[in-house]
Design a protein around this motif. Structure first.
Motif, short mmCIF file in Angstrom:
data_model
loop_
_atom_site.label_atom_id
_atom_site.label_comp_id
_atom_site.label_asym_id
_atom_site.label_seq_id
_atom_site.Cartn_x
_atom_site.Cartn_y
_atom_site.Cartn_z
N ILE B 26 0.87 -1.19 0.00
CA ILE B 26 0.00 0.00 0.00
C ILE B 26 0.90 1.23 0.00
CG2 ILE B 26 -1.96 1.17 1.10
CD1 ILE B 26 -2.52 -1.43 2.64
N VAL B 27 0.53 2.22 -0.79
CA VAL B 27 1.30 3.47 -0.85
C VAL B 27 0.34 4.65 -0.75
CG1 VAL B 27 3.21 2.53 -2.24
CG2 VAL B 27 1.19 3.53 -3.37
N ILE B 28 0.90 5.82 -0.43
CA ILE B 28 0.09 7.04 -0.45
C ILE B 28 0.15 7.61 -1.86
CG2 ILE B 28 -0.08 9.42 0.42
CD1 ILE B 28 -1.04 7.37 2.45
N SER B 29 -1.03 7.86 -2.38
CA SER B 29 -1.13 8.33 -3.77
C SER B 29 -0.61 9.76 -3.91
CB SER B 29 -2.60 8.23 -4.19
OG SER B 29 -2.85 9.07 -5.27
N LYS B 30 -0.10 10.07 -5.08
CA LYS B 30 0.34 11.45 -5.34
C LYS B 30 -0.87 12.32 -5.65
CE LYS B 30 5.15 11.10 -6.35
NZ LYS B 30 5.40 9.65 -6.17
N GLY B 31 -1.94 11.69 -6.12
CA GLY B 31 -3.13 12.47 -6.48
C GLY B 31 -3.98 12.79 -5.26
N LEU B 32 -4.97 13.66 -5.44
CA LEU B 32 -5.86 14.06 -4.35
C LEU B 32 -7.23 13.44 -4.55
CD1 LEU B 32 -5.01 17.89 -4.23
CD2 LEU B 32 -4.20 16.13 -2.66
N ASN B 33 -7.94 13.20 -3.42
CA ASN B 33 -9.33 12.76 -3.55
C ASN B 33 -10.26 13.97 -3.42
OD1 ASN B 33 -9.47 13.34 -0.82
ND2 ASN B 33 -9.74 11.20 -0.16
N ASP B 34 -11.58 13.71 -3.37
CA ASP B 34 -12.58 14.79 -3.30
C ASP B 34 -12.38 15.68 -2.08
OD1 ASP B 34 -13.62 13.73 -5.53
OD2 ASP B 34 -15.47 12.96 -4.63
N LYS B 35 -11.82 15.07 -1.02
CA LYS B 35 -11.65 15.85 0.22
C LYS B 35 -10.28 16.50 0.30
CE LYS B 35 -14.85 13.24 3.10
NZ LYS B 35 -15.18 12.05 2.30
N SER B 36 -9.53 16.42 -0.80
CA SER B 36 -8.19 17.00 -0.88
C SER B 36 -7.16 16.30 0.01
CB SER B 36 -8.20 18.50 -0.55
OG SER B 36 -9.01 19.18 -1.47
N TYR B 37 -7.41 15.01 0.29
CA TYR B 37 -6.37 14.20 0.92
C TYR B 37 -5.66 13.41 -0.17
CZ TYR B 37 -8.75 14.86 5.47
OH TYR B 37 -9.31 15.36 6.59
N HIS B 38 -4.41 13.02 0.11
CA HIS B 38 -3.74 12.03 -0.74
C HIS B 38 -4.14 10.67 -0.23
CE1 HIS B 38 -1.14 14.96 -2.72
NE2 HIS B 38 -0.92 15.51 -1.54
N PRO B 39 -5.03 9.96 -0.92
CA PRO B 39 -5.53 8.69 -0.36
C PRO B 39 -4.51 7.55 -0.52
CG PRO B 39 -6.49 9.07 -2.52
CD PRO B 39 -5.63 10.28 -2.24
#
Lengths: 222, 66, 350, 254
Positions: B26-39
């Motif tokens: 599992i890694v932390i994504s570089k992109g953002l989700n709808d809530k502006s977290y890196h999921p």
């Protein structure tokens, strides 16, 4: 009234009239002027309407009142006064103990067991069958047994005090007395009737000695 | 092959699943989700279905298949 | 046995609560009300589903009541003045969360630890707030042991009807004194609480009992809803008693036990040809404002007597609104006014 | 392919308001899973405290009551005594349980109330902004112990499990943590045991859970978990402090 006993302890459920009766017995003994009379208030359970309130009035009639520590009569502080011990030393006095209500009144008396076992003492249970916890005879007997165990003394008799204060009637006294009479376990010593409701023919009618009570505890509006 | 599914928009990117995963898949994504977290993101292979990530996830964002 | 029994005011509260269907009592001993927990500790364990719990503090006691009544049960707590101060947090929560409960305050002397003698100095505390925030309590003030019983019984119904705390206030000596009393039948039918009581989610969506409303507009709306309820109570639940007021020029206003002292004063004044009467508020909130206003025209003056430095007198002054003089006589610290001194004080103003 | 881990039925679909990496979410999930596994959801009343979990009722599909600061065990007592069929989950943090509500928790335990207490210990006041808690470690810096908790002025951390285990009535007391797979599993097991004991009417149980507060500790969530493992659980040893049924024989004096 008290027979050949030097000491009499009055016990019973809350609000059956222990204090009123204790004060009345003390007054009657004082009036006989045979011996010095001491009233000991051992009611550490209930702090309103206790005989110590009447200390001065009783002193005027020659009764010494021993109650909680001096100066703390209005305190929520049920301390026993050290002078209680003098009643055991003064062998020529007559002593009335006004015990606290319920089963626990006997406990305080038990505290003085080492002295009491050498004394002649009545332990009388006041019963008003119109009061809670005295409404059924079996509850009354259970309470007497409990007090006796707590006090480490046998209950030696019952005082019948059936009344409904200002709604007392002859029929009500008769009804209450009839119920108390059914208690087999303890002898019925006498009936108490407040002076306002006493009639001389009662003694004969009810076939029992009557102590007429004078009212000593009154309300401010009375 | 066991696998996990991470609900992207529920994840707050705290990284607890990354820390606990015994296989480091599992890694932390570089992109953002709808809530502006890196999921967090499953790398797509190597999951053994141990459920540790789902157990530690505070947001109940992970489901595990086996 | 006789249909009446001889009871202390405190015992009458306890027995009447049981007859009203109260199966759960939570409390902490304090003079002069300890006969209530003592009575409950004997009786409640014998009732199916009944429990007496001696709480660790009055703070806990009121919160236990909050829990029990939230589950739909009838529950109560009782205390005396300093203990009631401790309950104020919980009372405020219960008022906001709209849960019914009954609280009895057998008042003693204050402030502080004060003493165990009777007083009426908790009027401000229970009528004007006490706890934080915008809320009201229904406050009932009996003047006899019979009324201690009757109002306790009614208090449970009022609490259920409006889903709010109801408090009974009695002076210490009213709790302690004995009078014959007749009790109502054991209550078996109760208000349906299934709309809001916490019983699990078997047959309905999750329910929530809370007093937190973060959004200011939502909180304001909730308070308005509470006050609509309070307006209804002011319309429907005012209680008072009058004695010889029809032609009275002197209106004595007193509540609780002291009203009985006032009664003997009125009789004495009447003996002297002075037309006096008593208006006795039974509900301290809602206060009998209209009843007092209706006496303004006939009154030469109003005379308020309290066992405090003067608390209810402020509500009387609000009702009279300067139209006629309002005189005050009070004793405090646990001193009970005597008929003689009350009589002398009334006569000062004649 | 079978789904072997899914969101429990006891939780609804709302996104929790907690900070990323907060332990509340982990424990909420375990509570919901356990209630589902034991089929107790429909009988449960969840008591939310004052603290970050004050809005726990937003997330659970159970009945709910919100209690004043520290008073949850008293409210729990009332609910349970009114209706013994209910399953009472009293959820409290360390400010709530170990400070404002010390009287309530001690006496609910001492009476052996048949309730389950879930006690979240993160050594800090979360909701009000990271102030010193009764459980804050000596030397730990918080917004009201800016130089670190000084035992000369602020005393030492309060140990709830150890304290409650000195009373006889509690049925079960355990301290667990959320910092590793093994400890997560132990926590889940402890919660399940607590609810099960309650459903069997066996009495009071408390599970203290060492839980991360990354925001107020000033750490990333993984760092916070490491700090629990390396530091917090040294001060608060994990383990079972009570697991036996108290003597319930009634002995009357005369």
């Amino acid at each position: 009234m008290i027979g050949n006993k030097r000491m009499t302890a009055i016990c019973g459920a809350f609000g059956t009239g222990k204090t009123e009766i204790s004060v009345n017995i003390a007054l009657k003994l004082a009036a006989e002027q045979k011996k010095r009379v001491i009233l000991v208030d051992l009611d550490i359970v209930n702090l309103y309407f206790r005989s110590r309130d009447k200390r001065d009035a009783l002193a005027a009639k020659g009764i010494k009142v021993i109650s909680g520590a001096k100066g703390f009569e209005n305190a929520d502080l049920p301390a026993l006064a050290p002078e209680i011990l003098e009643v055991f030393a003064q062998k020529d006095s007559l002593v009335i103990f006004d015990l606290g209500g319920s089963d626990y009144g006997g406990t305080v008396l038990s505290r003085f067991n080492e002295y009491l076992k050498n004394e002649k003492i009545n332990l009388w249970l006041v019963v008003n069958p119109f009061r809670p916890f005295n409404e059924k005879n079996e509850d009354t007997v259970a309470m007497a047994e409990h007090i006796s165990r707590r006090a480490r003394l046998p209950v030696s008799g019952i005082i019948a005090n059936p009344h409904l204060m200002n709604q007392t009637t002859d029929a009500l006294i008769e009804q209450g007395l009839a119920q108390i009479n059914r208690i087999q376990k303890y002898p019925l010593k006498f009936l108490t009737v407040m002076e306002d409701y006493y009639k001389p023919e009662m003694e004969k009618e009810f076939e029992i000695p009557i102590m007429v009570l004078s009212k000593n505890m009154i309300q401010p509006w009375e | 092959m066991p696998k996990i599914e991470i609900e992207k928009n529920v994840c707050k990117g705290c990284g607890l699943c990354v820390r606990i995963c015994p296989k480091n898949v599992i890694v932390i994504s570089k992109g953002l989700n709808d809530k502006s977290y890196h999921p967090a993101e499953y790398i797509g292979e190597g999951c053994i279905g141990c459920k540790s990530c789902a157990l530690t996830c505070p947001d109940s964002a992970i489901e595990v298949y086996k | 046995m006789s249909e009446k029994v001889l009871m202390k005011g405190n015992e009458a509260v306890a027995e009447s609560a049981i007859r009203a269907g109260c199966k759960l009592y939570f409390g902490y001993p304090i003079t002069p009300q300890s006969e209530i927990p003592e009575y409950m500790s004997r009786k409640l364990p014998q009732i199916p589903g009944g429990a007496y719990i001696q709480a660790e503090t009055e703070v806990s006691a009121i919160n236990m009541v909050y829990g029990a009544t939230s589950a739909g049960a009838r529950a109560m707590t009782t205390s005396s003045s300093p203990g009631i101060s401790l309950m104020m947090e919980g009372i405020s929560y219960i008022a906001c969360a709209e849960v019914p409960c009954v609280i009895v305050n057998v008042m003693r002397g204050g402030p502080g630890l004060g003493n165990i003698s009777p007083e009426q100095a908790d009027y401000f505390q229970v009528v004007k707030g006490g706890g934080h925030g915008n809320y009201r309590l229904v406050v009932l003030a009996p003047s006899s042991v019979q009324e201690m019983a009757d109002l306790t019984y009614d208090a449970f119904d009022i609490a259920d009807k409006y889903r709010m705390p109801v408090m009974l206030v009695a002076e210490g000596n009213l709790g302690q004194m004995m009078e014959p009393v007749k009790f109502k039948e054991l209550k078996t039918e109760f208000t349906d609480k299934s709309e809001w009581a916490l019983t699990g989610t078997r047959n309905h969506e999750p329910k929530i009992i809370t007093s937190i409303l973060l959004d200011p507009e939502t909180m304001e709306k909730h308070i308005h809803k509470l006050y609509e309820k309070y307006a209804l109570i002011e319309e429907n639940e005012v209680r008072f008693e009058e004695y010889l007021t029809d032609d009275a020029e002197i209106i004595i206003i007193a509540y609780g036990l002291i009203s009985r002292v006032a009664r003997s004063v009125v009789d004495k004044l009447r003996d002297e040809g002075i037309r006096a009467g008593i208006l006795r508020p039974i509900s301290l909130w809602p206060f009998p404002n209209e009843a007092i206003k209706s006496k303004i025209e006939q009154a030469e003056f109003f005379f308020v007597c309290e066992m405090s430095m003067g608390q209810m007198v402020e509500d009387v002054r609000l009702a009279v609104n300067g139209a006629k003089p309002v005189h005050f006589f009070g004793r405090c610290g646990g001193v009970v006014p005597t008929p003689v001194e009350m009589f002398d004080n009334v006569k000062k103003y004649l | 392919m079978e789904k072997i881990f899914k969101k429990p039925k006891g939780l609804n679909d709302k996104t929790m308001h907690y900070c990323p990496g907060c332990g509340h979410g982990i424990v909420h999930k375990m509570i919901a899973q356990t209630l589902e596994e034991l089929d107790l959801l429909e009988r449960t009343i969840f008591i939310s405290p004052v603290g970050c979990a004050v809005f726990a009722y937003w997330y659970f599909n159970t009945d709910h009551i919100q209690a004043a600061h520290g008073r949850a065990p008293a409210v729990a007592t009332g609910l349970k005594r009114a209706n013994p069929e209910l399953i009472i989950v009293s959820y409290q943090g360390d400010g709530d349980l170990a400070s404002a509500g010390t009287a309530e928790i001690v006496h609910a335990a001492a009476r052996g109330e048949n309730i389950s207490v879930i006690f979240i210990n993160n050594a800090v006041y979360g909701m009000t902004g990271g102030q010193m808690a009764p459980t804050t470690l000596v030397g730990q810096k918080t917004s009201t112990s800016p130089f670190g908790r000084d035992p000369n002025f602020a005393g030492h951390p309060l140990k709830v499990c150890e304290m409650l285990a000195t009373t006889k009535a509690p049925r079960y007391i355990e301290r667990t943590s959320l910092d590793s797979v093994a400890n997560l599993n132990k926590t889940k097991k402890a919660i399940k045991k607590s609810f099960d004991l309650q459903a069997r009417g066996e009495g009071f149980s408390l599970v203290e859970i060492l839980s991360p507060c990354p925001t107020n500790w000033g750490m990333s969530p993984p760092e916070a978990m490491d700090w629990i493992a390396e530091t917090l659980s040294k001060e608060y040893p994990l383990g079972v402090f009570r697991d036996e049924r108290a003597d319930t024989e009634v002995r009357n004096d005369s």
